[in-house]
Enzyme design. Structure first.
Site, mmCIF file in Angstrom:
data_model
loop_
_atom_site.group_PDB
_atom_site.id
_atom_site.type_symbol
_atom_site.label_atom_id
_atom_site.label_comp_id
_atom_site.label_asym_id
_atom_site.label_seq_id
_atom_site.Cartn_x
_atom_site.Cartn_y
_atom_site.Cartn_z
ATOM 1 N N CYS A 150 -63.687 -55.700 -89.395
ATOM 2 C CA CYS A 150 -62.728 -55.417 -90.477
ATOM 3 C C CYS A 150 -61.279 -55.339 -90.014
ATOM 4 O O CYS A 150 -60.396 -55.029 -90.820
ATOM 5 C CB CYS A 150 -63.117 -54.125 -91.190
ATOM 6 S SG CYS A 150 -62.728 -52.628 -90.253
ATOM 7 N N CYS B 15 -61.530 -53.687 -84.601
ATOM 8 C CA CYS B 15 -62.910 -53.965 -85.014
ATOM 9 C C CYS B 15 -63.009 -55.431 -85.449
ATOM 10 O O CYS B 15 -62.230 -55.891 -86.287
ATOM 11 C CB CYS B 15 -63.266 -53.040 -86.172
ATOM 12 S SG CYS B 15 -64.866 -53.419 -86.919
ATOM 13 N N CYS C 126 -65.669 -50.056 -91.708
ATOM 14 C CA CYS C 126 -66.790 -50.928 -92.095
ATOM 15 C C CYS C 126 -68.131 -50.407 -91.577
ATOM 16 O O CYS C 126 -69.170 -50.993 -91.880
ATOM 17 C CB CYS C 126 -66.547 -52.359 -91.625
ATOM 18 S SG CYS C 126 -66.741 -52.598 -89.839
ATOM 19 N N CYS D 155 -67.643 -46.373 -74.348
ATOM 20 C CA CYS D 155 -68.266 -47.539 -73.718
ATOM 21 C C CYS D 155 -68.527 -48.558 -74.831
ATOM 22 O O CYS D 155 -69.436 -48.393 -75.637
ATOM 23 C CB CYS D 155 -69.563 -47.086 -73.060
ATOM 24 S SG CYS D 155 -70.409 -48.388 -72.154
ATOM 25 N N CYS E 34 -67.084 -48.047 -86.310
ATOM 26 C CA CYS E 34 -65.827 -48.180 -87.034
ATOM 27 C C CYS E 34 -65.866 -47.302 -88.285
ATOM 28 O O CYS E 34 -66.814 -47.357 -89.061
ATOM 29 C CB CYS E 34 -65.636 -49.646 -87.415
ATOM 30 S SG CYS E 34 -64.253 -49.931 -88.535
HETATM 31 ZN ZN LIG Z 1 -64.644 -52.151 -88.873
#
Ligand SMILES: [Zn+2]
Length: 168
Positions: free
Chosen positions: A89, A86, A137, A157, A134
């Site tokens: 984060c 991510c 975060c 996707c 995510c």
């Molecule tokens: Zn994150």
């Protein structure tokens, strides 16, 4: 309500895909149901702080569910071994061995790192779609479809703008 629903979806998937982990004595379903990232400092960042931390285009995807132009992500051509984390984060969301060529123009994966994502249903295009983000975060990543390859049949996707590649 949508939070508890997403957690249920995630737990069911996590349980199914990590059956062997559970057999080895990994945390029970009940423990996994509690949000392990509830106290994360990333959850305390406000919109203005995210805008400062992220490039503009990534900020719009991660924090406002924008969608990048298909075919635009450099990660489409990323074929090295490593992980896709991510951008908000640094939590690892996917590994390179689950990436595949979907032909859609967005980086695509058939499996996520267990526990790294949570889902919700959105109606942005008028029909229900399964949005995923995510788990730490809560940054938007993409949408989940059931037309992926074996063994999962899933297609994550993903917006490349929401990811960073970390070579192994
Ligand atoms: Zn994150």
């Amino acid at each position: 309500m949508s939070n508890s629903q997403s957690a249920a979806v995630l737990d069911r998937r996590g349980f199914l895909s990590a059956a062997s982990l559970f057999a080895l004595g990994a945390p029970t379903l009940a423990a996994a149901a509690a949000d392990p990232y509830a106290a994360s400092p990333f959850r305390k960042l406000g919109d203005a702080e995210w805008r400062k931390r992220l490039p503009d285009a990534s900020y719009l995807v991660l924090r406002h569910e924008d969608t990048e132009r298909p075919g635009s992500s450099p990660l489409l051509k990323e074929h090295r071994k490593g992980s896709f984390a991510c951008l908000g984060c640094d939590l690892a969301l996917f590994t390179s061995d689950t990436k595949y060529e979907s032909g859609t123009g967005w980086p695509s994966f058939f499996r996520a790192v267990p526990g790294a994502l949570a889902t919700k249903v959105d109606f942005k295009i008028g029909v229900p779609r399964k949005e995923y983000h995510c788990a730490r975060c809560l940054g938007h990543q993409g949408h989940l479809f059931d037309d992926g390859p074996k063994p999962t049949g899933l297609r994550y996707c993903n917006n490349g703008l929401a990811l960073k590649f970390i070579p192994a």
